[in-house]
Design an enzyme around this catalytic site. Structure first.
Site, PDB file in Angstrom:
ATOM      1  N   CYS A 205      35.678  43.887  36.512  1.00 31.86           N
ATOM      2  CA  CYS A 205      35.383  45.319  36.565  1.00 31.86           C
ATOM      3  C   CYS A 205      34.932  45.618  37.993  1.00 31.86           C
ATOM      4  O   CYS A 205      34.917  44.731  38.838  1.00 31.86           O
ATOM      5  CB  CYS A 205      34.372  45.754  35.510  1.00 31.86           C
ATOM      6  SG  CYS A 205      32.719  45.084  35.673  1.00 31.86           S
TER       7      CYS A 205
ATOM      8  N   CYS B 252      38.836  48.463  36.513  1.00 32.58           N
ATOM      9  CA  CYS B 252      38.875  48.243  37.966  1.00 32.58           C
ATOM     10  C   CYS B 252      40.101  48.866  38.596  1.00 32.58           C
ATOM     11  O   CYS B 252      40.296  48.786  39.801  1.00 32.58           O
ATOM     12  CB  CYS B 252      38.758  46.760  38.318  1.00 32.58           C
ATOM     13  SG  CYS B 252      40.178  45.739  37.952  1.00 32.58           S
TER      14      CYS B 252
ATOM     15  N   CYS C 273      42.460  45.015  41.286  1.00 26.38           N
ATOM     16  CA  CYS C 273      42.680  43.635  40.869  1.00 26.38           C
ATOM     17  C   CYS C 273      44.049  43.156  41.349  1.00 26.38           C
ATOM     18  O   CYS C 273      45.056  43.793  41.073  1.00 26.38           O
ATOM     19  CB  CYS C 273      42.609  43.553  39.340  1.00 26.38           C
ATOM     20  SG  CYS C 273      42.698  41.877  38.727  1.00 26.38           S
TER      21      CYS C 273
END
Length: 135
Positions: free
Chosen positions: A9, A83, A87
């Site tokens: 996250c 997120c 990522c």
């Protein structure tokens, strides 16, 4: 082969910390678990620490960690939790996106249902990753 799971996250101070701790707790060593954040906070959310302690999981020694390419590459399953595009994506990895409310700024009473939702998702994931042996 032991499956490896990475929870990601933004701040690695709430959702991903709860998910990693719950999976580690339920897996009992059958899964390698990591968590990280694209922009880690300084400390774990105090309400998150409290609601995890209520179920016997101590996060007092945990610290938010920075998401690294190596952590993603080492993982079999990468679970993002709000997120967005932060990522890194690698071919051959299994990605799941769990839409779970962010506990930031919430009271312990508001965080408990988030913890319980993450716990249910973690238990379902564990059942798929490491099925219980049939007797």
């Amino acid at each position: 082969m032991t499956p490896e799971v990475l929870f990601v996250c933004v701040h690695n101070a709430g959702r991903s910390q709860m998910a990693a701790a719950l999976l580690d707790h339920h897996a009992g060593g059958r899964v390698i678990v990591r968590s990280a954040g694209s922009a880690p906070a300084d400390t774990i959310n105090p309400a998150v620490r409290q609601v995890m302690a209520e179920i016997g999981i101590d996060l007092s020694r945990e610290q938010p960690k920075l998401l690294t390419t190596d952590a993603v590459q080492a993982s079999d399953v990468v679970i993002t939790m709000g997120c967005g595009d932060a990522c890194p994506v690698f071919p051959g990895k299994r990605y799941l996106d769990w839409q779970v409310p962010d506990p930031a700024g919430k009271s312990a009473d508001e965080v408990r249902p988030i913890r319980d939702e993450i716990d249910a998702r973690v238990r379902a994931l564990l059942a798929r990753l490491v099925p219980e042996p049939t007797v």
